[in-house]
Motif scaffolding. Structure first.
Motif, PDB file in Angstrom:
ATOM      1  N   GLY A 145       0.489  56.426  46.099  1.00 30.08           N
ATOM      2  CA  GLY A 145      -0.189  56.681  44.348  1.00 30.08           C
ATOM      3  C   GLY A 145      -1.472  55.454  44.772  1.00 30.08           C
ATOM      4  O   GLY A 145      -1.517  55.075  46.092  1.00 30.08           O
ATOM      5  N   TRP A 146      -2.040  55.832  44.134  1.00 26.99           N
ATOM      6  CA  TRP A 146      -3.649  54.904  43.838  1.00 26.99           C
ATOM      7  C   TRP A 146      -3.700  54.025  42.686  1.00 26.99           C
ATOM      8  O   TRP A 146      -3.073  54.314  41.489  1.00 26.99           O
ATOM      9  N   PHE A 147      -4.398  52.790  43.368  1.00 27.23           N
ATOM     10  CA  PHE A 147      -4.124  51.734  42.401  1.00 27.23           C
ATOM     11  C   PHE A 147      -5.537  51.288  42.088  1.00 27.23           C
ATOM     12  O   PHE A 147      -6.569  51.356  43.175  1.00 27.23           O
ATOM     13  N   ARG A 148      -6.429  50.040  40.991  1.00 28.02           N
ATOM     14  CA  ARG A 148      -7.098  50.209  41.419  1.00 28.02           C
ATOM     15  C   ARG A 148      -7.169  48.649  40.388  1.00 28.02           C
ATOM     16  O   ARG A 148      -6.360  47.985  39.878  1.00 28.02           O
ATOM     17  N   GLN A 149      -8.132  47.685  40.777  1.00 27.83           N
ATOM     18  CA  GLN A 149      -8.157  46.151  40.674  1.00 27.83           C
ATOM     19  C   GLN A 149      -9.714  46.269  40.523  1.00 27.83           C
ATOM     20  O   GLN A 149     -11.276  46.595  40.900  1.00 27.83           O
ATOM     21  N   ALA A 150     -10.140  45.504  39.179  1.00 26.01           N
ATOM     22  CA  ALA A 150     -11.603  45.355  38.934  1.00 26.01           C
ATOM     23  C   ALA A 150     -11.610  43.614  38.466  1.00 26.01           C
ATOM     24  O   ALA A 150     -10.652  43.193  38.804  1.00 26.01           O
ATOM     25  N   PRO A 151     -12.723  43.678  38.677  1.00 27.79           N
ATOM     26  CA  PRO A 151     -12.865  42.205  38.717  1.00 27.79           C
ATOM     27  C   PRO A 151     -12.241  41.541  37.174  1.00 27.79           C
ATOM     28  O   PRO A 151     -12.929  41.697  36.257  1.00 27.79           O
ATOM     29  N   GLY A 152     -11.867  40.245  37.355  1.00 28.84           N
ATOM     30  CA  GLY A 152     -10.546  39.558  36.538  1.00 28.84           C
ATOM     31  C   GLY A 152      -9.993  40.468  35.956  1.00 28.84           C
ATOM     32  O   GLY A 152      -9.002  40.255  34.936  1.00 28.84           O
ATOM     33  N   LYS A 153      -9.374  41.353  36.473  1.00 32.56           N
ATOM     34  CA  LYS A 153      -8.053  42.515  35.682  1.00 32.56           C
ATOM     35  C   LYS A 153      -7.230  42.130  37.294  1.00 32.56           C
ATOM     36  O   LYS A 153      -7.375  41.993  37.779  1.00 32.56           O
ATOM     37  N   GLU A 154      -5.758  42.756  36.100  1.00 39.00           N
ATOM     38  CA  GLU A 154      -4.917  43.064  37.150  1.00 39.00           C
ATOM     39  C   GLU A 154      -4.967  44.298  37.753  1.00 39.00           C
ATOM     40  O   GLU A 154      -5.672  45.130  37.207  1.00 39.00           O
ATOM     41  N   GLU A 180      -4.334  47.995  38.512  1.00 34.52           N
ATOM     42  CA  GLU A 180      -2.723  49.031  37.603  1.00 34.52           C
ATOM     43  C   GLU A 180      -3.385  50.263  38.466  1.00 34.52           C
ATOM     44  O   GLU A 180      -4.035  50.218  39.207  1.00 34.52           O
ATOM     45  N   GLY A 181      -2.066  50.839  37.681  1.00 32.89           N
ATOM     46  CA  GLY A 181      -1.943  52.497  38.642  1.00 32.89           C
ATOM     47  C   GLY A 181      -2.732  53.216  38.459  1.00 32.89           C
ATOM     48  O   GLY A 181      -3.244  53.091  37.018  1.00 32.89           O
ATOM     49  N   VAL A 182      -3.175  54.428  38.781  1.00 33.31           N
ATOM     50  CA  VAL A 182      -4.666  55.161  38.594  1.00 33.31           C
ATOM     51  C   VAL A 182      -3.942  56.403  38.700  1.00 33.31           C
ATOM     52  O   VAL A 182      -3.265  57.341  37.692  1.00 33.31           O
ATOM     53  N   SER A 183      -3.248  56.368  39.673  1.00 33.68           N
ATOM     54  CA  SER A 183      -2.422  57.961  39.817  1.00 33.68           C
ATOM     55  C   SER A 183      -1.401  58.220  40.729  1.00 33.68           C
ATOM     56  O   SER A 183      -1.176  57.338  41.773  1.00 33.68           O
ATOM     57  N   CYS A 184      -0.774  59.099  41.229  1.00 32.24           N
ATOM     58  CA  CYS A 184       0.394  59.389  41.889  1.00 32.24           C
ATOM     59  C   CYS A 184       0.546  60.410  42.289  1.00 32.24           C
ATOM     60  O   CYS A 184       0.486  61.561  41.503  1.00 32.24           O
ATOM     61  N   SER A 185       1.558  60.885  43.393  1.00 28.78           N
ATOM     62  CA  SER A 185       1.622  62.838  44.158  1.00 28.78           C
ATOM     63  C   SER A 185       3.192  62.257  44.869  1.00 28.78           C
ATOM     64  O   SER A 185       2.882  61.310  45.627  1.00 28.78           O
ATOM     65  N   SER A 186       3.773  62.989  44.486  1.00 24.90           N
ATOM     66  CA  SER A 186       5.459  62.529  45.215  1.00 24.90           C
ATOM     67  C   SER A 186       4.852  63.214  46.217  1.00 24.90           C
ATOM     68  O   SER A 186       3.653  63.888  46.928  1.00 24.90           O
ATOM     69  N   SER A 187       6.075  62.515  47.471  1.00 28.99           N
ATOM     70  CA  SER A 187       6.067  63.149  48.745  1.00 28.99           C
ATOM     71  C   SER A 187       5.819  65.079  48.823  1.00 28.99           C
ATOM     72  O   SER A 187       5.192  65.722  49.782  1.00 28.99           O
ATOM     73  N   SER A 188       6.383  65.174  48.102  1.00 28.23           N
ATOM     74  CA  SER A 188       6.273  67.251  48.182  1.00 28.23           C
ATOM     75  C   SER A 188       5.665  67.492  47.515  1.00 28.23           C
ATOM     76  O   SER A 188       4.697  69.130  47.293  1.00 28.23           O
ATOM     77  N   GLY A 189       4.635  67.114  46.916  1.00 30.97           N
ATOM     78  CA  GLY A 189       3.522  66.986  46.446  1.00 30.97           C
ATOM     79  C   GLY A 189       3.598  68.394  44.726  1.00 30.97           C
ATOM     80  O   GLY A 189       2.277  68.291  44.414  1.00 30.97           O
ATOM     81  N   ARG A 190       5.024  67.978  44.799  1.00 28.34           N
ATOM     82  CA  ARG A 190       4.794  68.701  43.680  1.00 28.34           C
ATOM     83  C   ARG A 190       4.535  68.434  42.297  1.00 28.34           C
ATOM     84  O   ARG A 190       3.885  68.566  40.860  1.00 28.34           O
ATOM     85  N   THR A 191       4.891  66.372  41.975  1.00 29.91           N
ATOM     86  CA  THR A 191       4.663  66.409  41.588  1.00 29.91           C
ATOM     87  C   THR A 191       3.753  65.298  40.892  1.00 29.91           C
ATOM     88  O   THR A 191       3.049  64.771  42.371  1.00 29.91           O
ATOM     89  N   THR A 192       2.258  64.897  40.105  1.00 29.41           N
ATOM     90  CA  THR A 192       1.204  64.033  40.470  1.00 29.41           C
ATOM     91  C   THR A 192       1.589  63.812  38.421  1.00 29.41           C
ATOM     92  O   THR A 192       1.721  63.870  37.921  1.00 29.41           O
TER      93      THR A 192
END
Length: 129
Positions: free
Chosen positions: A35-44, A46-58
Motif C-alpha cells: 500500500g501507498w499512504f500519505r500524510q500532509a501537515p496537520g492531517k491524518e 490516508e490511503g492512496v493506492s494498493c497492489s495485491s501480491s499477484s499484481g492483478r488487483t490495484t
C-alpha cells in the motif's frame, strides 16, 4: 525481516509528474500486498493506492483515481507509484507499507492501515509553483 525504503520524492510544479519507488530488502515483495499512504501537515495519514501480491488487483483513493498508477517490478523487488497531474493537495510525505498475503493473492486495501505490518520511512513530495 522485510525492510522497505522509499525514494524518488521531490518538488514539482502543479500539473507535473513524479514517481516514487518502494524497494524491499530481505524478502520478496511478491509475497506481500503493498500500500501507498500519505500524510500532509496537520492531517491524518490516508490511503492512496494498493497492489495485491499477484499484481492483478490495484485500488486507488478517489482523490488520485485516473492520475496515479501503481505497478510492480518483481525483478527489482520494487513497487512504483507514478503520479501525474499533480496538485498542491498531493503535497505530503508518502509511505509504502506491506502486509504478508503469500504469493498470488488478489486482495489489498487502502482504507485499513492497521493490518500493514511493515512501513518505510517516507519520502517527501511537494507540489508548488
Amino acid at each position: 525481516q522485510l525492510q522497505l525504503v522509499e525514494s524518488g520524492g521531490g518538488s514539482v510544479q502543479p500539473g507535473g509528474s513524479l514517481s516514487v519507488s518502494c524497494v524491499g530488502s530481505g524478502v520478496a515483495l511478491s509475497q506481500y500486498a503493498i500500500g501507498w499512504f500519505r500524510q500532509a501537515p496537520g492531517k491524518e495519514r490516508e490511503g492512496v493506492s494498493c497492489s495485491s501480491s499477484s499484481g492483478r488487483t490495484t485500488k486507488y483513493a478517489d482523490s488520485v483515481e485516473g492520475r496515479f498508477t501503481i505497478s510492480r517490478d518483481n525483478a527489482k523487488n520494487t513497487v512504483i507509484l507514478q503520479m501525474t497531474g499533480l496538485e498542491s493537495e498531493d503535497t505530503a510525505v508518502y509511505y509504502c507499507a506491506a502486509t504478508w498475503t503469500g504469493y498470488g493473492n488478489d486482495d489489498c486495501g487502502v482504507v485499513t492501515q492497521d493490518h500493514y505490518e511493515y512501513w518505510g520511512q517516507g519520502t517527501q513530495v511537494t507540489v508548488s509553483s
